[in-house]
Scaffold this active site. Structure first.
Site, PDB file in Angstrom:
ATOM      1  CD  GLU A   1      -2.863  -1.323   2.249  1.00  0.00           C
ATOM      2  OE1 GLU A   1      -2.356  -1.698   3.325  1.00  0.00           O
ATOM      3  OE2 GLU A   1      -4.061  -1.062   2.135  1.00  0.00           O
TER       4      GLU A   1
ATOM      5  CD  GLU B   1      -3.455  -5.983   3.871  1.00  0.00           C
ATOM      6  OE1 GLU B   1      -3.511  -6.634   2.799  1.00  0.00           O
ATOM      7  OE2 GLU B   1      -2.826  -4.917   3.968  1.00  0.00           O
TER       8      GLU B   1
END
Ligand SMILES: CC(C)(COP(=O)(O)OP(=O)(O)OC[C@H]1O[C@@H](n2cnc3c(N)ncnc32)[C@H](O)[C@@H]1OP(=O)(O)O)[C@@H](O)C(=O)NCCC(=O)NCCSC(=O)/C(=C/c1ccccc1)CC(=O)O
Length: 256
Positions: free
Chosen positions: A110, A130
């Site tokens: 990210e 995740e």
């Protein structure tokens, strides 16, 4: 130091420095990064930054899941004060280059997605994993990845947590270059020095036009970029750039 900063020739080299933990982000690293990005954004001597990880295995594997602190306040208080914990600090018009030297996973990918140039070593791997640890790619991953690679690829990565290789990342346009690990730092430096030798206000206006224009209707983006061109037209640096061209010498830009 969990994160190292070196400034040289107008370039800030930011290195996540916890190779033993795959450069994952513990609270100290996050605090360091917050300070470092504030310095990069405000220091007029810095024109561009390079973000990388120490060692040969990882760029960054996201949150340090062994050291994630127990929350001390309700989420509403944190969210309304800080928004996202790291990425707002990376929001600036100076360009950031991600030199991805291994795993870029979770919050690590990210952060790379928040950079302007992404270059990778051939051993790099990319994933938003995740879902495998009962979390969510909450540092913009669910928004940025589908905008950076084809939707089907993004959805496969987001929903299965599967990683892709450096060659796949190159094929999908997630990175612009893949090189041998030994060549990554030099390539990052050469891009950074090219950017640093260009006129700083011109570089920042160009980034602003490209980033903000992407979300505008084309006609608005064109008008907006023309306004930015007009803002640059009267700078000392533009006069210097044109003069130096005529005199066949390198320009000396001051960011003015
Ligand atoms: C990357 C791996 C697949 C590599 O596997 P490999 O077998 O090669 O190496 P390991 O033995 O697993 O790792 C070596 C060493 O490093 C430690 N390590 C690696 N990553 C982490 C980590 N993220 N946290 C803590 N420690 C880490 C590992 O434990 C080993 O230590 P040792 O046992 O030797 O002491 C593999 O490492 C892997 O899968 N890593 C985890 C990647 C992952 O799941 N990342 C996502 C984390 S969650 C996240 O990033 C989030 C971000 C966020 C969102 C919103 C707001 C804020 C943050 C979500 C969240 O925080 O909820």
């Amino acid at each position: 130091m969990p994160v190292m900063l070196e400034v040289s020739n107008h370039v800030a080299y930011v290195t996540l420095n916890r190779p033993e933990a795959m450069n994952s982000l513990d609270p100290e690293s996050t605090a360091d990064l917050t300070e470092i990005w504030a310095r990069v954004r405000t220091d007029p001597d810095i024109r561009v930054a390079v973000l990388t990880g120490a060692g040969e295995k990882a760029f960054c594997t996201g949150t340090d899941m062994k050291k994630a602190p127990t929350p001390t306040e309700c989420m509403a208080a944190t969210y309304l004060r800080d928004g996202q914990p790291i990425l707002p600090h990376m929001k600036m018009w100076k360009p950031i280059i991600a030199a991805i030297n291994g795993y870029a996973v979770g919050g690590g990918l990210e952060m790379a997605l928040a950079c302007d140039l992404r270059i990778a070593s051939s051993n790099a791997k990319f994933g938003l994993t995740e879902v495998k640890v009962a979390s969510l790619a909450g540092l913009n991953g669910t928004q940025a990845l589908p905008r950076a690679v084809p939707q089907a690829v993004a959805m496969k990565m987001l929903l299965t947590g599967e990683m892709i290789t450096a060659d796949e990342a190159l094929r999908y346009g997630l990175v612009s270059d893949v090189v041998e690990p030994s060549g990554l730092a030099d390539l990052a430096k050469s891009y950074a020095e090219k950017i640093a030798s260009a006129a700083p206000l011109s570089v920042q206006a160009t980034k602003q036009a490209a980033i903000l224009g992407k979300d505008m209707p084309l006609e608005h983006g064109i008008l907006y970029s023309h306004l930015l061109w007009g803002v640059l037209r009267d700078t000392e640096d533009r006069k210097e750039g044109f003069k130096a061209f005529g005199e066949r010498r390198a320009p000396e830009f001051r960011g003015a």
